[in-house]
Design a protein around this motif. Structure first.
Motif, short mmCIF file in Angstrom:
data_model
loop_
_atom_site.label_atom_id
_atom_site.label_comp_id
_atom_site.label_asym_id
_atom_site.label_seq_id
_atom_site.Cartn_x
_atom_site.Cartn_y
_atom_site.Cartn_z
N TRP A 169 0.84 -1.20 0.00
CA TRP A 169 0.00 0.00 0.00
C TRP A 169 0.88 1.25 0.00
O TRP A 169 0.62 2.19 -0.74
CB TRP A 169 -0.93 -0.01 1.22
N LEU A 170 1.92 1.25 0.82
CA LEU A 170 2.83 2.39 0.87
C LEU A 170 3.51 2.60 -0.48
O LEU A 170 3.70 3.74 -0.92
CB LEU A 170 3.89 2.20 1.96
N LYS A 171 3.87 1.52 -1.16
CA LYS A 171 4.54 1.61 -2.46
C LYS A 171 3.60 2.09 -3.55
O LYS A 171 3.97 2.90 -4.40
CB LYS A 171 5.09 0.24 -2.87
N ASN A 172 2.36 1.58 -3.55
CA ASN A 172 1.47 1.76 -4.71
C ASN A 172 0.30 2.70 -4.51
O ASN A 172 -0.19 3.28 -5.47
CB ASN A 172 0.93 0.40 -5.16
N ASP A 173 -0.20 2.83 -3.28
CA ASP A 173 -1.47 3.53 -3.07
C ASP A 173 -1.40 4.70 -2.09
O ASP A 173 -2.41 5.39 -1.90
CB ASP A 173 -2.54 2.54 -2.57
N ARG A 174 -0.28 4.92 -1.49
CA ARG A 174 -0.14 6.02 -0.53
C ARG A 174 -0.40 7.34 -1.24
O ARG A 174 0.20 7.63 -2.28
CB ARG A 174 1.26 6.01 0.05
N PRO A 175 -1.30 8.15 -0.71
CA PRO A 175 -1.59 9.43 -1.36
C PRO A 175 -0.45 10.43 -1.16
O PRO A 175 0.40 10.27 -0.28
CB PRO A 175 -2.86 9.91 -0.64
N ASP A 176 -0.43 11.45 -1.98
CA ASP A 176 0.53 12.53 -1.83
C ASP A 176 0.19 13.34 -0.59
O ASP A 176 -0.95 13.33 -0.13
CB ASP A 176 0.51 13.45 -3.06
N LEU B 251 9.87 5.55 2.51
CA LEU B 251 10.11 4.44 1.60
C LEU B 251 11.33 4.82 0.77
O LEU B 251 11.36 5.88 0.14
CB LEU B 251 8.88 4.26 0.72
N THR B 252 12.36 3.99 0.78
CA THR B 252 13.59 4.29 0.06
C THR B 252 13.44 3.96 -1.43
O THR B 252 12.44 3.37 -1.84
CB THR B 252 14.78 3.50 0.62
N ASN B 253 14.44 4.31 -2.22
CA ASN B 253 14.42 4.01 -3.65
C ASN B 253 14.32 2.52 -3.92
O ASN B 253 13.75 2.11 -4.92
CB ASN B 253 15.65 4.60 -4.34
N ASP B 254 14.89 1.71 -3.03
CA ASP B 254 14.80 0.26 -3.22
C ASP B 254 13.56 -0.32 -2.54
O ASP B 254 13.45 -1.52 -2.35
CB ASP B 254 16.08 -0.44 -2.78
N LYS B 255 12.63 0.58 -2.15
CA LYS B 255 11.31 0.20 -1.62
C LYS B 255 11.37 -0.50 -0.27
O LYS B 255 10.57 -1.37 0.05
CB LYS B 255 10.52 -0.66 -2.62
N THR B 256 12.34 -0.12 0.54
CA THR B 256 12.39 -0.59 1.91
C THR B 256 12.07 0.58 2.83
O THR B 256 12.07 1.74 2.40
CB THR B 256 13.78 -1.17 2.27
N ILE B 257 11.80 0.29 4.08
CA ILE B 257 11.46 1.33 5.05
C ILE B 257 12.72 1.81 5.75
O ILE B 257 13.50 1.01 6.26
CB ILE B 257 10.45 0.78 6.09
N LYS B 258 12.88 3.12 5.77
CA LYS B 258 13.98 3.75 6.51
C LYS B 258 13.38 4.62 7.61
O LYS B 258 12.59 5.52 7.33
CB LYS B 258 14.82 4.61 5.57
#
Length: 191
Positions: A140-147, A177-184
């Motif tokens: 959801w964070l990667k694909n659907d999180r609103p601006d 969400l980092t560029n490699d799609k992990t949580i920082k």
């Protein structure tokens, strides 16, 4: 000990305390800026709801069967919403677990409508849900999180599963969400 030595030691301690306080304030300002800019999101444990887990007769749509916010927890949630506003966040996209204590926390923030997001639901008493649910939240964070500003009101187990951080009631983890799609994790905003 000579008075001059004692004075020098006191000045060193004062300088250390001042630099620690300044560094903490600078870090907090950086976290609020990341939230305002939408570069990060806030994931928070619900406000104070005394106890652990939920009663055996738990029903998701019946708050009388759940562990709920105390009066202190309600005041804490209002205070947290006021803190967002003091730091330049008047409105946010607020998503919540369907548990009453999380919904009430999200509503009392008074930053926007509280929208149910099932991947934020507790898996405390159903731990086999940890991995699939955390993956759903990550997707959801990667694909659907609103601006814009995003606040997630959830449970300690969910915060820990996503961020690796243990939180107290009402504590906010600021993450991205980092560029490699992990949580920082960028840091924590404690009450």
């Amino acid at each position: 000990m000579k008075p001059i030595t004692l004075l020098v030691m006191c000045l060193k301690v004062a300088a250390l305390l001042w630099s620690t306080t300044t560094a903490s304030a600078n870090n907090e300002a950086r976290l609020w800026a990341a939230l305002r800019d939408g570069k990060a999101f806030a994931i928070m444990r619900h406000a104070l709801a005394p106890g652990t887990g939920d009663p055996d007769n738990f029903k998701i749509n019946d708050c009388t069967t759940q562990r709920n916010l105390s009066d202190i927890g309600r005041k804490q949630a209002i205070k947290i919403g006021n803190r967002f506003r003091r730091n330049g966040i008047q409105k946010a996209n607020v998503f919540t677990s369907q548990w009453c204590r999380c919904r009430e926390t999200a509503k009392l923030l008074d930053l926007g409508p509280a929208i149910d997001l099932p991947p934020l639901n507790s898996f405390f008493q159903n731990f086999e849900r940890r991995e699939p649910q955390t993956q759903q939240l990550l997707q959801w964070l990667k694909n659907d999180r609103p601006d814009g500003v995003v606040i997630l009101s959830t449970h300690q187990v969910n915060v820990s599963a996503l961020t690796g951080q243990f939180t107290s009631s009402g504590e906010i983890i600021v993450a991205q969400l980092t560029n490699d799609k992990t949580i920082k994790v960028l840091g924590s905003l404690e009450n």
